[in-house]
Design a protein around this motif. Sequence first.
Motif, PDB file in Angstrom:
ATOM      1  N   ASP A 163      -1.263   5.024  43.496  1.00 58.35           N
ATOM      2  CA  ASP A 163      -1.054   5.924  44.639  1.00 58.35           C
ATOM      3  C   ASP A 163      -0.478   5.164  45.826  1.00 58.35           C
ATOM      4  O   ASP A 163       0.230   5.742  46.660  1.00 58.35           O
ATOM      5  N   GLY A 164      -0.794   3.880  45.923  1.00 58.31           N
ATOM      6  CA  GLY A 164      -0.253   3.086  47.011  1.00 58.31           C
ATOM      7  C   GLY A 164       1.140   2.571  46.730  1.00 58.31           C
ATOM      8  O   GLY A 164       1.638   1.713  47.447  1.00 58.31           O
ATOM      9  N   ARG A 165       1.760   3.068  45.666  1.00 59.75           N
ATOM     10  CA  ARG A 165       3.122   2.700  45.277  1.00 59.75           C
ATOM     11  C   ARG A 165       3.208   1.253  44.796  1.00 59.75           C
ATOM     12  O   ARG A 165       4.272   0.667  44.756  1.00 59.75           O
ATOM     13  N   HIS A 166       2.081   0.656  44.415  1.00 55.45           N
ATOM     14  CA  HIS A 166       2.120  -0.681  43.850  1.00 55.45           C
ATOM     15  C   HIS A 166       2.601  -0.604  42.397  1.00 55.45           C
ATOM     16  O   HIS A 166       2.207   0.291  41.648  1.00 55.45           O
ATOM     17  N   ARG A 167       3.416  -1.537  42.033  1.00 59.29           N
ATOM     18  CA  ARG A 167       3.982  -1.545  40.687  1.00 59.29           C
ATOM     19  C   ARG A 167       2.909  -1.967  39.688  1.00 59.29           C
ATOM     20  O   ARG A 167       2.229  -2.964  39.872  1.00 59.29           O
ATOM     21  N   ARG A 168       2.777  -1.211  38.586  1.00 58.88           N
ATOM     22  CA  ARG A 168       1.817  -1.520  37.537  1.00 58.88           C
ATOM     23  C   ARG A 168       2.524  -1.499  36.180  1.00 58.88           C
ATOM     24  O   ARG A 168       3.224  -0.543  35.852  1.00 58.88           O
ATOM     25  N   TRP A 169       2.307  -2.552  35.406  1.00 58.83           N
ATOM     26  CA  TRP A 169       3.012  -2.741  34.139  1.00 58.83           C
ATOM     27  C   TRP A 169       2.078  -2.368  32.987  1.00 58.83           C
ATOM     28  O   TRP A 169       0.995  -2.925  32.850  1.00 58.83           O
ATOM     29  N   SER A 170       2.541  -1.444  32.155  1.00 62.85           N
ATOM     30  CA  SER A 170       1.764  -1.008  30.993  1.00 62.85           C
ATOM     31  C   SER A 170       1.904  -2.021  29.860  1.00 62.85           C
ATOM     32  O   SER A 170       2.792  -2.899  29.894  1.00 62.85           O
ATOM     33  N   PRO A 171       1.050  -1.931  28.825  1.00 59.21           N
ATOM     34  CA  PRO A 171       1.223  -2.820  27.665  1.00 59.21           C
ATOM     35  C   PRO A 171       2.617  -2.733  27.058  1.00 59.21           C
ATOM     36  O   PRO A 171       3.170  -3.745  26.623  1.00 59.21           O
ATOM     37  N   ARG A 172       3.205  -1.534  27.016  1.00 57.45           N
ATOM     38  CA  ARG A 172       4.561  -1.401  26.481  1.00 57.45           C
ATOM     39  C   ARG A 172       5.566  -2.138  27.361  1.00 57.45           C
ATOM     40  O   ARG A 172       6.465  -2.826  26.866  1.00 57.45           O
ATOM     41  N   ASP A 173       5.404  -2.021  28.691  1.00 52.00           N
ATOM     42  CA  ASP A 173       6.291  -2.743  29.609  1.00 52.00           C
ATOM     43  C   ASP A 173       6.210  -4.251  29.366  1.00 52.00           C
ATOM     44  O   ASP A 173       7.235  -4.942  29.331  1.00 52.00           O
ATOM     45  N   VAL A 174       4.986  -4.756  29.210  1.00 51.28           N
ATOM     46  CA  VAL A 174       4.797  -6.194  29.006  1.00 51.28           C
ATOM     47  C   VAL A 174       5.411  -6.633  27.683  1.00 51.28           C
ATOM     48  O   VAL A 174       6.021  -7.695  27.589  1.00 51.28           O
ATOM     49  N   ALA A 175       5.274  -5.812  26.639  1.00 51.24           N
ATOM     50  CA  ALA A 175       5.856  -6.154  25.346  1.00 51.24           C
ATOM     51  C   ALA A 175       7.374  -6.271  25.435  1.00 51.24           C
ATOM     52  O   ALA A 175       7.989  -7.158  24.823  1.00 51.24           O
ATOM     53  N   VAL A 176       7.998  -5.363  26.193  1.00 46.97           N
ATOM     54  CA  VAL A 176       9.452  -5.431  26.386  1.00 46.97           C
ATOM     55  C   VAL A 176       9.832  -6.728  27.100  1.00 46.97           C
ATOM     56  O   VAL A 176      10.796  -7.409  26.737  1.00 46.97           O
ATOM     57  N   LEU A 177       9.062  -7.100  28.117  1.00 46.82           N
ATOM     58  CA  LEU A 177       9.346  -8.336  28.851  1.00 46.82           C
ATOM     59  C   LEU A 177       9.146  -9.569  27.970  1.00 46.82           C
ATOM     60  O   LEU A 177       9.893 -10.540  28.066  1.00 46.82           O
ATOM     61  N   GLU A 178       8.133  -9.545  27.104  1.00 54.57           N
ATOM     62  CA  GLU A 178       7.925 -10.671  26.190  1.00 54.57           C
ATOM     63  C   GLU A 178       9.123 -10.844  25.261  1.00 54.57           C
ATOM     64  O   GLU A 178       9.559 -11.967  24.979  1.00 54.57           O
ATOM     65  N   LEU A 179       9.659  -9.730  24.768  1.00 53.93           N
ATOM     66  CA  LEU A 179      10.849  -9.798  23.921  1.00 53.93           C
ATOM     67  C   LEU A 179      12.036 -10.337  24.716  1.00 53.93           C
ATOM     68  O   LEU A 179      12.824 -11.148  24.218  1.00 53.93           O
ATOM     69  N   MET A 180      12.159  -9.904  25.954  1.00 51.36           N
ATOM     70  CA  MET A 180      13.223 -10.409  26.832  1.00 51.36           C
ATOM     71  C   MET A 180      13.113 -11.929  26.972  1.00 51.36           C
ATOM     72  O   MET A 180      14.116 -12.655  26.868  1.00 51.36           O
ATOM     73  N   CYS A 181      11.905 -12.439  27.166  1.00 54.38           N
ATOM     74  CA  CYS A 181      11.705 -13.884  27.303  1.00 54.38           C
ATOM     75  C   CYS A 181      12.082 -14.623  26.021  1.00 54.38           C
ATOM     76  O   CYS A 181      12.723 -15.674  26.051  1.00 54.38           O
ATOM     77  N   ARG A 182      11.674 -14.076  24.878  1.00 54.40           N
ATOM     78  CA  ARG A 182      11.996 -14.741  23.608  1.00 54.40           C
ATOM     79  C   ARG A 182      13.500 -14.788  23.372  1.00 54.40           C
ATOM     80  O   ARG A 182      14.037 -15.801  22.898  1.00 54.40           O
TER      81      ARG A 182
END
Length: 344
Positions: A44-63
């Motif tokens: 609600d405070g407009r803070h960015r929150r990363w879901s497990p799916r978001d994190v998985a996409v980022l992990e693939l990006m890193c690899r």
Amino acid sequence: MAEHPGPSPAGLSTGAVARRLGVSSTTLRSWDRRYGLGPTGRTDGRHRRWSPRDVAVLELMCRLTASGVPPAEAARQARAPGSPPTPAPAPEPPPEPLPAAPPPRTGGGNTLPVGSGAGPECRGLARAAVRLDAPALDRLLDRAIAEHGVVGAWEEVITPALRAAGRKWAASNDTTADTSDGAAGERYAEVEHLLSWHVSSALRRVTARPRPGPEPSPAPGPPLLLACAPGETHTLPLEVLTAALNERGLPVRMFGAAVPPGALEEAVRRTGPAAVVLWSQTRRTADAVLVRRIRTLAWGVRGARLRPAVLAAGPGWRGTRLTGAVRPRGLRDALDVLTAAGGP
């Protein structure tokens, strides 16, 4: 794509994701702005929150980026599998140009200074080392050795990354030695240690790899004996040589670090090697007396006594007078000498 347990339903903060992946928060915001790899949820405070799916996409990006794939293509591949695409980012003015990279000698920034001549495999290995990404290091090293062979991978991919890690540690140590934090000068030592360990592990996997053929059998002929001089603990150059000799199907006995003189002489008598390689990294460990003693060892029947060829390898032997010992000029030279000595 499998979800990772642990985060709460609200998701992870940007800082928590950055720490988990070993990248900066600025990098995550840049990937969101440029490639649409942003979080799917906000509080609600407009803070960015990363879901497990978001994190998985980022992990693939890193690899993918660690393996040398350009960021734009890596982002496309990371977003492609299975899940609905993240909404495209809104158009915005072109980003300001990044500051010029520091010269390789200084090693500034959170990167390893591999130099402008390094290829994508070396750069990927360096990025994985800085992130302390152990699985990526194993994949990249195994792939480089499979594609280039031990010698090619060592010269073109591994050595530049190892030297860059050493330069990075030295630069960090020089610039932080006068700070109040006594441990600050140790920064990046962990990068060099992790990279060295995984290089050693990859080389040993080559040594353990079965030889081609229906029934692998021990290579014929007397073995080649490799050992560090007494007091010498730098084994990695000998591990490279061991893996390269195994790759050629030659019989090797690798004794590792700091072999006592008496034990080395006994090993020579027991194995009857075609050649003995004695590695010395520094002049402190270069033992010319031991070289002469090994050269005098002989075995076999009277009238047909055999003696090993002796190779004094490594920078520690510079300036030392050695009669009758071979001084290889480098890895390829040592391989040629040992192949001739141990071949059929």
